[in-house]
Design a protein around this motif. Structure first.
Motif, PDB file in Angstrom:
ATOM      1  N   ASP A   7       0.820  -1.217   0.000  1.00 31.29           N
ATOM      2  CA  ASP A   7       0.000   0.000   0.000  1.00 31.29           C
ATOM      3  C   ASP A   7       0.853   1.267   0.000  1.00 31.29           C
ATOM      4  OD1 ASP A   7       1.035  -0.302   2.493  1.00 31.29           O
ATOM      5  OD2 ASP A   7      -0.863  -0.158   3.582  1.00 31.29           O
ATOM      6  N   GLY A   8       2.121   1.183   0.394  1.00 27.83           N
ATOM      7  CA  GLY A   8       2.983   2.367   0.333  1.00 27.83           C
ATOM      8  C   GLY A   8       3.178   2.857  -1.081  1.00 27.83           C
ATOM      9  N   ILE A   9       3.160   1.946  -2.047  1.00 31.77           N
ATOM     10  CA  ILE A   9       3.277   2.317  -3.467  1.00 31.77           C
ATOM     11  C   ILE A   9       1.919   2.733  -4.009  1.00 31.77           C
ATOM     12  CG2 ILE A   9       3.828   1.449  -5.760  1.00 31.77           C
ATOM     13  CD1 ILE A   9       6.321   1.756  -4.205  1.00 31.77           C
ATOM     14  N   MET A  42      -6.292   4.288 -11.729  1.00 37.97           N
ATOM     15  CA  MET A  42      -5.995   4.910 -13.014  1.00 37.97           C
ATOM     16  C   MET A  42      -4.582   5.483 -13.034  1.00 37.97           C
ATOM     17  SD  MET A  42      -8.600   4.456 -14.941  1.00 37.97           S
ATOM     18  CE  MET A  42      -8.220   5.646 -16.222  1.00 37.97           C
ATOM     19  N   TRP A  43      -4.172   6.077 -11.906  1.00 34.96           N
ATOM     20  CA  TRP A  43      -2.829   6.674 -11.828  1.00 34.96           C
ATOM     21  C   TRP A  43      -1.753   5.590 -11.967  1.00 34.96           C
ATOM     22  CZ3 TRP A  43       1.293   6.444  -8.294  1.00 34.96           C
ATOM     23  CH2 TRP A  43       2.252   7.456  -8.413  1.00 34.96           C
ATOM     24  N   MET A  44      -1.952   4.451 -11.271  1.00 35.96           N
ATOM     25  CA  MET A  44      -0.964   3.381 -11.335  1.00 35.96           C
ATOM     26  C   MET A  44      -0.952   2.733 -12.707  1.00 35.96           C
ATOM     27  SD  MET A  44       1.450   1.978  -9.767  1.00 35.96           S
ATOM     28  CE  MET A  44       1.167   2.768  -8.171  1.00 35.96           C
ATOM     29  N   LYS A  45      -2.121   2.571 -13.334  1.00 37.03           N
ATOM     30  CA  LYS A  45      -2.151   2.003 -14.675  1.00 37.03           C
ATOM     31  C   LYS A  45      -1.384   2.886 -15.657  1.00 37.03           C
ATOM     32  CE  LYS A  45      -5.953   0.346 -16.353  1.00 37.03           C
ATOM     33  NZ  LYS A  45      -7.366   0.187 -16.738  1.00 37.03           N
ATOM     34  N   ASP A  49      12.526  -0.866 -10.211  1.00 38.20           N
ATOM     35  CA  ASP A  49      13.282   0.326  -9.803  1.00 38.20           C
ATOM     36  C   ASP A  49      12.606   1.594 -10.300  1.00 38.20           C
ATOM     37  OD1 ASP A  49      15.137  -1.301  -8.599  1.00 38.20           O
ATOM     38  OD2 ASP A  49      16.474  -1.375 -10.345  1.00 38.20           O
ATOM     39  N   ALA A  50      12.084   1.562 -11.546  1.00 37.81           N
ATOM     40  CA  ALA A  50      11.453   2.759 -12.107  1.00 37.81           C
ATOM     41  C   ALA A  50      10.172   3.118 -11.351  1.00 37.81           C
ATOM     42  CB  ALA A  50      11.154   2.527 -13.588  1.00 37.81           C
ATOM     43  N   LEU A  51       9.368   2.099 -10.990  1.00 38.97           N
ATOM     44  CA  LEU A  51       8.136   2.372 -10.243  1.00 38.97           C
ATOM     45  C   LEU A  51       8.438   2.961  -8.870  1.00 38.97           C
ATOM     46  CD1 LEU A  51       5.947  -0.766 -11.037  1.00 38.97           C
ATOM     47  CD2 LEU A  51       5.377   1.606 -11.538  1.00 38.97           C
ATOM     48  N   LEU A  52       9.417   2.400  -8.168  1.00 43.47           N
ATOM     49  CA  LEU A  52       9.766   2.927  -6.858  1.00 43.47           C
ATOM     50  C   LEU A  52      10.310   4.353  -6.978  1.00 43.47           C
ATOM     51  CD1 LEU A  52      10.120   2.427  -3.818  1.00 43.47           C
ATOM     52  CD2 LEU A  52      12.407   1.556  -4.319  1.00 43.47           C
ATOM     53  N   GLU A  53      11.119   4.597  -7.977  1.00 38.34           N
ATOM     54  CA  GLU A  53      11.679   5.948  -8.162  1.00 38.34           C
ATOM     55  C   GLU A  53      10.573   6.947  -8.483  1.00 38.34           C
ATOM     56  OE1 GLU A  53      15.008   8.250 -10.919  1.00 38.34           O
ATOM     57  OE2 GLU A  53      14.585   6.113 -11.215  1.00 38.34           O
ATOM     58  N   THR A  54       9.586   6.540  -9.291  1.00 37.88           N
ATOM     59  CA  THR A  54       8.479   7.433  -9.637  1.00 37.88           C
ATOM     60  C   THR A  54       7.682   7.838  -8.396  1.00 37.88           C
ATOM     61  OG1 THR A  54       8.300   6.413 -11.826  1.00 37.88           O
ATOM     62  CG2 THR A  54       6.396   7.654 -11.024  1.00 37.88           C
ATOM     63  N   VAL A  55       7.413   6.872  -7.526  1.00 40.01           N
ATOM     64  CA  VAL A  55       6.646   7.163  -6.314  1.00 40.01           C
ATOM     65  C   VAL A  55       7.436   8.064  -5.372  1.00 40.01           C
ATOM     66  CG1 VAL A  55       5.631   6.116  -4.263  1.00 40.01           C
ATOM     67  CG2 VAL A  55       5.281   5.054  -6.489  1.00 40.01           C
ATOM     68  N   LEU A  81       5.971   2.881 -18.733  1.00 40.10           N
ATOM     69  CA  LEU A  81       7.310   2.314 -18.563  1.00 40.10           C
ATOM     70  C   LEU A  81       7.871   1.874 -19.910  1.00 40.10           C
ATOM     71  CD1 LEU A  81       6.777   0.124 -15.356  1.00 40.10           C
ATOM     72  CD2 LEU A  81       8.014   2.289 -15.523  1.00 40.10           C
ATOM     73  N   LYS A  82       9.106   2.275 -20.201  1.00 40.41           N
ATOM     74  CA  LYS A  82       9.719   1.984 -21.495  1.00 40.41           C
ATOM     75  C   LYS A  82      10.485   0.669 -21.506  1.00 40.41           C
ATOM     76  CE  LYS A  82       8.222   5.882 -23.073  1.00 40.41           C
ATOM     77  NZ  LYS A  82       7.086   5.860 -24.028  1.00 40.41           N
ATOM     78  N   THR A  83      10.820   0.134 -20.375  1.00 38.21           N
ATOM     79  CA  THR A  83      11.611  -1.082 -20.289  1.00 38.21           C
ATOM     80  C   THR A  83      10.725  -2.292 -20.054  1.00 38.21           C
ATOM     81  OG1 THR A  83      13.410  -2.181 -19.106  1.00 38.21           O
ATOM     82  CG2 THR A  83      11.969  -0.761 -17.821  1.00 38.21           C
ATOM     83  N   GLU A  84      11.223  -3.457 -20.435  1.00 43.02           N
ATOM     84  CA  GLU A  84      10.524  -4.713 -20.161  1.00 43.02           C
ATOM     85  C   GLU A  84      11.290  -5.594 -19.183  1.00 43.02           C
ATOM     86  OE1 GLU A  84       9.688  -6.681 -23.802  1.00 43.02           O
ATOM     87  OE2 GLU A  84       8.181  -5.208 -24.450  1.00 43.02           O
ATOM     88  N   ASN A  85      12.447  -5.136 -18.738  1.00 42.06           N
ATOM     89  CA  ASN A  85      13.218  -5.887 -17.755  1.00 42.06           C
ATOM     90  C   ASN A  85      12.557  -5.757 -16.384  1.00 42.06           C
ATOM     91  OD1 ASN A  85      15.525  -5.831 -15.535  1.00 42.06           O
ATOM     92  ND2 ASN A  85      16.227  -7.099 -17.243  1.00 42.06           N
ATOM     93  N   PRO A  86      12.250  -6.880 -15.695  1.00 40.37           N
ATOM     94  CA  PRO A  86      11.516  -6.800 -14.423  1.00 40.37           C
ATOM     95  C   PRO A  86      12.227  -5.964 -13.363  1.00 40.37           C
ATOM     96  CG  PRO A  86      11.496  -9.044 -15.252  1.00 40.37           C
ATOM     97  CD  PRO A  86      12.439  -8.282 -16.128  1.00 40.37           C
TER      98      PRO A  86
END
Length: 830
Positions: A747-749, A761-764, A780-786, A770-775
């Motif tokens: 829930d923190g994310i 909607m915001w998370m979708k 890392d990108a999602l955590l950095e965005t938040v 996201l431009k990368t497909e590497n998990p």
């Protein structure tokens, strides 16, 4: 006409005569039957006594008799019920020897017996001491004979030492051979040393027949050739040649004129064993051919005919030998089909016994689960009326026992007092009576309304505590019942797996061996465990040099081709010692593979986060990813979340059903602490063969599936575990495709944008951009965005887990080998 004298008997006497005749025949039949039963009961004793007679008569090197003491010592320890008769037979046999020596044999046995009794007095008599005692007794008696003799020489002293040493060695041989001969050996397989020892014992017995002839034919030659035929038919060429060498060697020691027998019997045993597949007639022909060829070269015409008739007699004895006797011998010889069959039968019996025992334990646990469930259900159905009556009796005992109006209230106005007291108790339970505003009806009825109300409130507190602990006991019982039910189910599945047996897979093993040998690979052993599609398991032993990796590059692609499905190396165990083979286990390769990435941060930048995660291959073709968020932050939250995931992980690995595993985790969290603690669980189980994924969300935030430019949310409305005893949750199953990516988060994310924004909607949108497909890069990108969204502040524990599903491509592709056919799988599985 001439009169004939006829004697007439009364009818009664004639019938009595017939009766006596029938009774005499019955007694004779019963006595014969008892005799047969006695012989069968004492068959091993009779055999040991007979062997003792022949060994007592056996002589080697013209004057040595080392067999008697060695045989007596071993029989004394292994068959104490027969040692006395064995001693008598040994002495009797020595009386009929070529050079009779019953006195010296009797002295050896007497000295040996006294030594045994002396050691038994000190509890030191063991089978391991028998060879040394035989050596000492033989040496003492023979030295005594040498000293009292007319001549003493170094040659005589040397022969005494040789005879004692031979007795020592023969004792070691008989220790191995006699248990095999009497079929008292526990295992169903013989070592090569035990087979050789048995051959030496039987050849030693045959030397006791040296000098006996029947119509000019030597009994020892007939016995040796019959023994050779018997073991050649049971064990093949190696065993036949071995018997020939041992029997010929010992016969040549007993009779110098029989030196040629060693080469003759060895060659005949080899030919007979090579023709084993042809049956008794072929084996007899091979032996006859071998003995005749050598007899022509080393003997005269009469010797050739004598040898031929001896071989023919042995062949006739083989024809008369029951097949069950040959099969029994073959069962103990490693490498034979009968031995392999007996091993499979033994393994099948062990498996069936184990499966039945596991099934019994499963039923025990099932009954225990029902018992606990019945106890819980019975306790839960306690009537409300009984609780009120118990409560009221306790209150009246404390408040009304000393009251002067006790009789007036509880005898004169019983129903009115009972109803008013019941209403007061209900009001106190529902917290509807303030202490300063008591009902007027109760105040006018009771002379001590405030005191009674206080007692009711005190008793109610005690009642609440009592009910709380009763509920804890009920919950514990329910947890135990569920756990016992789960254990019962796991054990039942295990029993079903043990009992599952395919058809005989020897043909498939040979086909795989031929294919590998066609590639030039020498395999020591192949064992096909299972050929069920999607669950292939093959074990292979090899001696390949390290560094070439034939298993992955050659054998796995070849197996993939002949089985029609991808096969991969599951495990490889290197040899523990030099010279031992390497074990490689091949199994069905998964159709899909999962690549994961994880990123997280603790609240306020601390080191310890309250979130826990797990990525685990369960071993049954499933891969599980999970996130758990404990209540609050810090160490306590971490303990709750990690405990929930650890318990869930172990339950799932054991094979327990997903729903039962979640309920067990919930019950454990409820019972492990009296405080209000709970944890969310977000679980996704991916089938690596079909890519079907089951989502299980307990109080967790939504998950998302990214498929190209599309983002699919996965949501469920359930409370976290550890709050309610009975939780209700749904399993969401979705078929995924290669390239799909699962995004799970705490829930923190998910709560990062705040209440004013549509979080889903915001998370979708964030995931879609996201431009990368590497998990790992996605996590890392999602955590950095938040974190950037909060301008670097971390307001809660944050964890994001990304799992990407791709089609599994084997490292080495399968290949076709000319002339190679597809492997035929067993059609039925029982």
């Amino acid at each position: 006409m001439k009169k004939q004298n006829v004697i007439m008997f009364p009818a009664g006497e004639q019938q009595m005569g017939w009766g006596r005749s029938i009774m005499d025949k019955g007694r004779g039949w019963l006595s014969s039957r008892r005799l047969v039963q006695l012989v069968l009961a004492k068959k091993w004793t009779i055999m040991l006594v007979g062997l003792g007679f022949l060994l007592g008569r056996a002589v080697i090197l013209e004057s040595l008799m080392p067999f008697a003491a060695a045989y007596f010592a071993v029989v004394y320890f292994l068959r104490k019920d027969a040692f006395a008769w064995t001693a008598v037979s040994l002495v009797a046999g020595s009386w009929f020897a070529v050079t009779p020596a019953p006195l010296w044999i009797g002295m050896e046995l007497a000295v040996l017996f006294l030594l045994f009794k002396g050691l038994e007095a000190y509890e030191k008599a063991e089978l391991g001491t028998a060879p040394l005692l035989v050596f000492i007794s033989t040496l003492l008696v023979q030295l005594f004979g040498l000293f009292i003799g007319d001549t003493m020489s170094w040659y005589g002293f040397m022969m005494v030492v040789v005879e004692a040493a031979l007795s020592f060695v023969l004792t070691l041989v008989f220790i191995q051979a006699i248990p095999v001969l009497t079929m008292s050996k526990k295992t169903a397989s013989l070592k090569n040393e035990e087979i050789i020892c048995l051959m030496i014992l039987l050849a030693s017995v045959m030397t006791g027949a040296v000098g006996w002839q029947i119509y000019g034919l030597s009994v020892e030659h007939i016995m040796s050739r019959f023994l050779l035929l018997l073991f050649a038919l049971a064990g093949g060429a190696p065993l036949g040649a071995c018997v020939g060498v041992v029997a010929g060697l010992i016969l040549s020691l007993a009779d110098f004129n029989s030196v040629v027998q060693m080469s003759l019997l060895a060659f005949a045993g080899l030919l007979a064993g090579l023709l084993r597949e042809g049956g008794k007639a072929a084996v007899a022909f091979g032996m006859l051919l071998g003995t005749s060829i050598l007899a022509v070269y080393v003997g005269s015409g009469s010797d050739v005919m004598t040898s031929t008739w001896e071989s023919v007699t042995a062949a006739v004895l083989l024809m008369l030998t029951p097949k069950i006797m040959i099969r029994t011998i073959a069962r103990y010889v490693p490498g034979t089909n009968e031995h392999a069959k007996s091993q499979h039968e033994y393994a099948k019996r062990v498996r069936d016994v184990t499966a039945d025992r596991v099934s019994q334990y499963s039923e025990v646990f099932r009954q225990l689960s029902k018992s606990f469930g019945q106890l819980n259900g019975t306790a839960a159905t306690v009537k409300r009326e009984e609780e009120i009556n118990t409560f009221m009796q306790s209150v009246s005992a404390r408040s009304c026992a000393d009251c002067h109006r006790n009789r007036a209230c509880w005898e004169g106005k019983y129903y009115q007092t009972y109803q008013m007291m019941k209403d007061m108790i209900s009001a106190v339970e529902e917290d509807r009576i303030p202490s300063h505003n008591m009902p007027r009806t109760w105040a006018s009825h009771c002379t001590k309304p405030a005191q009674v109300l206080g007692i009711i409130e005190q008793e109610h507190e005690l009642y609440k505590n009592d009910m709380h602990w009763k509920k804890q006991i009920f919950d514990s019982r329910q947890l135990v019942a569920d756990q016992l039910s789960g254990v019962s189910q796991v054990m039942e599945d295990l029993a079903r797996e043990i009992k599952r047996e395919g058809q005989t897979l020897h043909l498939q093993e040979e086909q795989i061996r031929e294919a590998l040998e066609g590639l030039g690979l020498s395999i020591q052993e192949i064992e096909v465990i299972n050929l069920e599609e999607g669950n292939v398991e093959i074990e292979l032993y090899h001696h390949f040099a390290r560094g070439y990796d034939e298993s992955r590059k050659i054998i796995a692609p070849l197996l993939s081709d002949i089985l029609g499905e991808h096969v991969a190396v599951k495990s490889e165990r290197p040899p523990e010692k030099n010279g031992e083979p390497t074990l490689v286990v091949f199994g069905s390769a998964k159709e899909f593979e999962v690549e994961t990435g994880i990123a997280g941060a603790a609240k306020g930048g601390d080191l310890l986060s309250g979130d826990s995660f797990s990525m685990l291959e369960l071993g049954n073709g499933k891969f599980a990813v999970a996130i758990s968020d404990g209540m609050g932050n810090g160490e306590r939250a971490r303990q709750e979340s990690s405990a929930a995931l650890s318990i869930l992980q172990q339950l799932l690995k054991s094979g327990m059903d997903e729903k039962l595993a979640i309920k067990s985790v919930n019950s454990i969290l409820l019972l492990r602490s009296p405080d209000e603690v709970f944890a969310t669980i977000d679980l996704a189980m991916i089938d690596l063969y079909t890519a079907k994924t089951t989502f299980m969300k307990i109080g967790s935030t939504p998950s998302f599936i990214k498929r190209g430019n599309e983002v699919i949310p996965v949501t469920a409305n359930n409370l976290p575990v550890g709050i309610l005893q009975d939780i209700d949750f749904d399993l969401i199953s979705m078929p995924l495709q290669p390239g799909d990516t699962i995004v799970m988060m705490s829930d923190g994310i998910y709560d990062a944008p705040g209440h004013a924004v549509n979080k889903e909607m915001w998370m979708k949108r964030i995931i879609q951009e996201l431009k990368t497909e590497n998990p790992q890069e996605m996590a890392d990108a999602l955590l950095e965005t938040v974190v950037r969204h909060h301008e670097g502040d971390i307001n809660d524990d944050m964890t994001v887990l990304v799992a990407r599903i791709d089609k599994h491509l084997p490292e080495w592709a399968s290949f076709r080998w000319p002339g190679l056919t597809r492997l035929e799988r067993p059609r039925t599985v029982s």
